[in-house]
Scaffold this motif. Structure first.
Motif, short mmCIF file in Angstrom:
data_model
loop_
_atom_site.label_atom_id
_atom_site.label_comp_id
_atom_site.label_asym_id
_atom_site.label_seq_id
_atom_site.Cartn_x
_atom_site.Cartn_y
_atom_site.Cartn_z
N ASP A 156 0.82 -1.22 0.00
CA ASP A 156 0.00 0.00 0.00
C ASP A 156 0.85 1.26 0.00
N VAL A 157 1.93 1.25 0.78
CA VAL A 157 2.79 2.43 0.84
C VAL A 157 3.42 2.70 -0.52
N ARG A 158 3.89 1.64 -1.19
CA ARG A 158 4.49 1.81 -2.51
C ARG A 158 3.49 2.37 -3.52
N GLU A 159 2.27 1.85 -3.46
CA GLU A 159 1.28 2.19 -4.47
C GLU A 159 0.65 3.55 -4.23
N LEU A 160 0.48 3.93 -2.97
CA LEU A 160 -0.32 5.11 -2.67
C LEU A 160 0.47 6.29 -2.13
N THR A 161 1.77 6.14 -1.98
CA THR A 161 2.61 7.26 -1.55
C THR A 161 3.86 7.31 -2.42
N ARG A 162 4.66 8.31 -2.19
CA ARG A 162 5.93 8.43 -2.92
C ARG A 162 7.12 8.01 -2.07
N ILE A 163 6.86 7.35 -0.97
CA ILE A 163 7.93 6.93 -0.07
C ILE A 163 8.73 5.82 -0.72
N GLN A 164 10.05 5.99 -0.77
CA GLN A 164 10.94 5.00 -1.37
C GLN A 164 11.71 4.19 -0.32
N GLU A 165 11.96 4.79 0.84
CA GLU A 165 12.78 4.15 1.87
C GLU A 165 11.91 3.21 2.72
N ILE A 166 11.46 2.12 2.11
CA ILE A 166 10.48 1.24 2.75
C ILE A 166 11.05 0.60 4.02
N ASP A 167 12.30 0.17 3.97
CA ASP A 167 12.88 -0.50 5.14
C ASP A 167 12.95 0.44 6.34
N GLN A 168 13.27 1.71 6.10
CA GLN A 168 13.30 2.67 7.21
C GLN A 168 11.89 2.98 7.71
N LEU A 169 10.92 2.99 6.80
CA LEU A 169 9.54 3.17 7.22
C LEU A 169 9.07 2.00 8.08
N VAL A 170 9.45 0.78 7.71
CA VAL A 170 9.11 -0.39 8.51
C VAL A 170 9.74 -0.28 9.90
N ALA A 171 10.98 0.23 9.96
CA ALA A 171 11.65 0.42 11.25
C ALA A 171 10.90 1.44 12.10
N LEU A 172 10.41 2.51 11.47
CA LEU A 172 9.63 3.51 12.19
C LEU A 172 8.34 2.90 12.71
N ALA A 173 7.67 2.11 11.88
CA ALA A 173 6.41 1.47 12.30
C ALA A 173 6.65 0.54 13.47
N SER A 174 7.78 -0.14 13.50
CA SER A 174 8.11 -1.04 14.61
C SER A 174 8.32 -0.25 15.89
N LEU A 175 9.00 0.88 15.80
CA LEU A 175 9.19 1.73 16.98
C LEU A 175 7.85 2.24 17.50
N LEU A 176 7.00 2.68 16.60
CA LEU A 176 5.70 3.20 17.01
C LEU A 176 4.83 2.11 17.63
N ALA A 177 4.97 0.87 17.13
CA ALA A 177 4.18 -0.23 17.68
C ALA A 177 4.50 -0.48 19.14
N SER A 178 5.74 -0.25 19.52
CA SER A 178 6.14 -0.48 20.91
C SER A 178 5.81 0.71 21.81
N ARG A 179 5.28 1.79 21.21
CA ARG A 179 5.03 3.02 21.96
C ARG A 179 3.60 3.50 21.82
N SER A 180 2.67 2.57 21.58
CA SER A 180 1.27 2.96 21.45
C SER A 180 0.78 3.59 22.75
N GLY A 181 0.16 4.76 22.63
CA GLY A 181 -0.30 5.50 23.79
C GLY A 181 0.69 6.50 24.32
N GLN A 182 1.86 6.59 23.70
CA GLN A 182 2.89 7.53 24.16
C GLN A 182 2.97 8.74 23.24
N GLN A 183 3.52 9.81 23.77
CA GLN A 183 3.71 11.01 22.97
C GLN A 183 4.74 10.78 21.87
N VAL A 184 4.50 11.38 20.73
CA VAL A 184 5.41 11.27 19.60
C VAL A 184 6.45 12.39 19.69
N VAL A 185 7.70 12.00 19.83
CA VAL A 185 8.79 12.98 19.83
C VAL A 185 9.49 12.85 18.48
#
Length: 399
Positions: A199-228
């Motif tokens: 979906d990210v490839r098809e619907l956005t212009r984001i190319q750095e997919i592996d780094q996006l996956v890393a960001l999603a993993s960090l966010l998954a461990s911080r659900s309910g926390q403030q985003v810094v």
């Protein structure tokens, strides 16, 4: 396999009987949009199907002929377009189809991403559609499929086995119905891979997919926390502006959602850090984080549903002052504080921040929602001072 009827079927039936506008249904992947449409529509055209795609590309007249709209009929035929926003000229197509055939057809349009995010196509569809944001199953929806004419429903009990399944397997229909841990893990992994890579490839212009996956993993461990943003940017090794854009994309694709802080000054609110929540609470190991995300997802479903049904303008915030006194959630109604929610797993000692914040912002209600407390058949919205409420009771009164 057992399937659950959805409250959104009733919402759409009501919409199609009362309104000429198209119904746009957005929501996360595999939340049940296609199933609802198949149950409603005489014709359902999925852009991912080659034959349906070829028909759409031939234009509105070809679709109308296929759907039998050019024949005299005693009632409107329902035509559904699934994932059509993947078509570059989807807005132009829908505008032309609606302008010619909107009087003889009820039109439903669905998409995994928010249909008003991707500005593709030509003419605006303003005034031609109403948006319905579809969410996973919730406590209230499992109890009743009726669309409440008011905002708050009376408290109703949910069977314990249904509550346990919702807590353990989440509200996405397939894992909830299967109730199998091994299946749920495989389903979650596949859904995340499809969302973050396809979906990210098809619907956005984001190319750095592996780094996006890393960001999603960090966010998954911080659900309910403030985003810094600055801290996340360093961890993922991209710029702060890039992290902001990526989190916006993950929100648009319904991987999670942001809850902004309440502040009477809009400028001040913009400078504060939002909180991030996953859409699927079943992936969260920490009990406290899961509890807050579980309630947060229910509240988001309620405020968006109430707004989509025309019951008012509802928004979800959290609140925190300079002394770091915080309450997990604030629901605003027509831009005014309505009720506060502090979430606890088992603690029934009333949080002092709840009383303080209620008096400070003049919210009508203040609830300490406790996951482990048993259901009580009492209307928590009958109280105007802070009160400890079982989550089973409170959530049953929402949408």
């Amino acid at each position: 396999m057992k399937t659950y009827p959805r409250v959104y079927t009733e919402m759409l039936k009501e919409h199609l009987s009362e309104n000429r506008q198209m119904a746009f249904v957005s929501g996360p992947r595999q939340v049940g949009k296609t199933t609802v449409c198949l149950g409603l529509a005489a014709v359902c055209l999925n852009w991912d199907d080659q034959d349906a795609r070829a028909l759409i590309l031939r234009g509105p007249a070809a679709v109308a002929a296929f759907a039998g709209l050019q024949k005299l009929s005693a009632k409107k035929r329902i035509v559904a377009f699934d994932e059509i926003h993947r078509y570059a000229r989807w807005k132009t197509f829908l505008k032309g189809f609606f302008d010619v055939y909107g009087g003889t057809a009820g039109i439903v349009v669905t998409g995994s991403s928010r249909l008003d995010v991707f500005k593709r196509g030509g003419d605006s569809l303003m005034g031609r559609y109403f948006l319905y944001r579809m969410h996973p199953l919730s406590v209230a929806e499992l109890i009743s499929l009726s669309v409440c004419k008011g905002v708050i429903s009376p408290p109703r009990p949910l069977p314990e086995k249904e509550w346990d399944a919702l807590w353990a397997y989440g509200g996405f229909p397939e894992p909830f119905v299967r109730r199998d841990t091994r299946f749920s893990r495989r389903w979650q992994n596949l859904r995340q891979s499809q969302l973050l890579r396809e979906d990210v490839r098809e619907l956005t212009r984001i190319q750095e997919i592996d780094q996006l996956v890393a960001l999603a993993s960090l966010l998954a461990s911080r659900s309910g926390q403030q985003v810094v943003y600055a801290s996340l940017a360093k961890e993922v090794r991209v710029s702060e502006n890039t992290v902001r854009a990526w989190i916006g994309a993950l929100s648009a694709l319904h991987h999670g959602f942001l809850v902004k802080p309440w502040h009477r000054s809009v400028a001040a609110a913009i400078r504060k850090e939002p909180k991030w929540f996953l859409r699927d609470w079943s992936r969260i190991e920490d009990a406290g984080q899961r509890a807050e995300t579980f309630v947060g997802c229910h509240l988001l479903k309620a405020v968006e549903g109430w707004t989509d049904l025309g019951l008012g303008q509802f928004e979800l915030f959290y609140i925190r002052d300079k002394q770091k006194r915080e309450v997990d959630f604030l629901v605003a109604r027509d831009q005014k504080p309505w009720f506060l929610v502090e979430v606890k797993q088992s603690d029934t000692a009333l949080s002092p921040s709840l009383d303080f914040m209620q008096r400070k912002i003049c919210a009508k209600h203040a609830f300490q929602v406790v996951i482990d407390e048993p259901f009580v058949k009492a209307d928590c919205f009958g109280h105007q001072t802070p009160v400890v409420v079982p989550a089973r009771t409170f959530l049953s009164q929402l949408l």
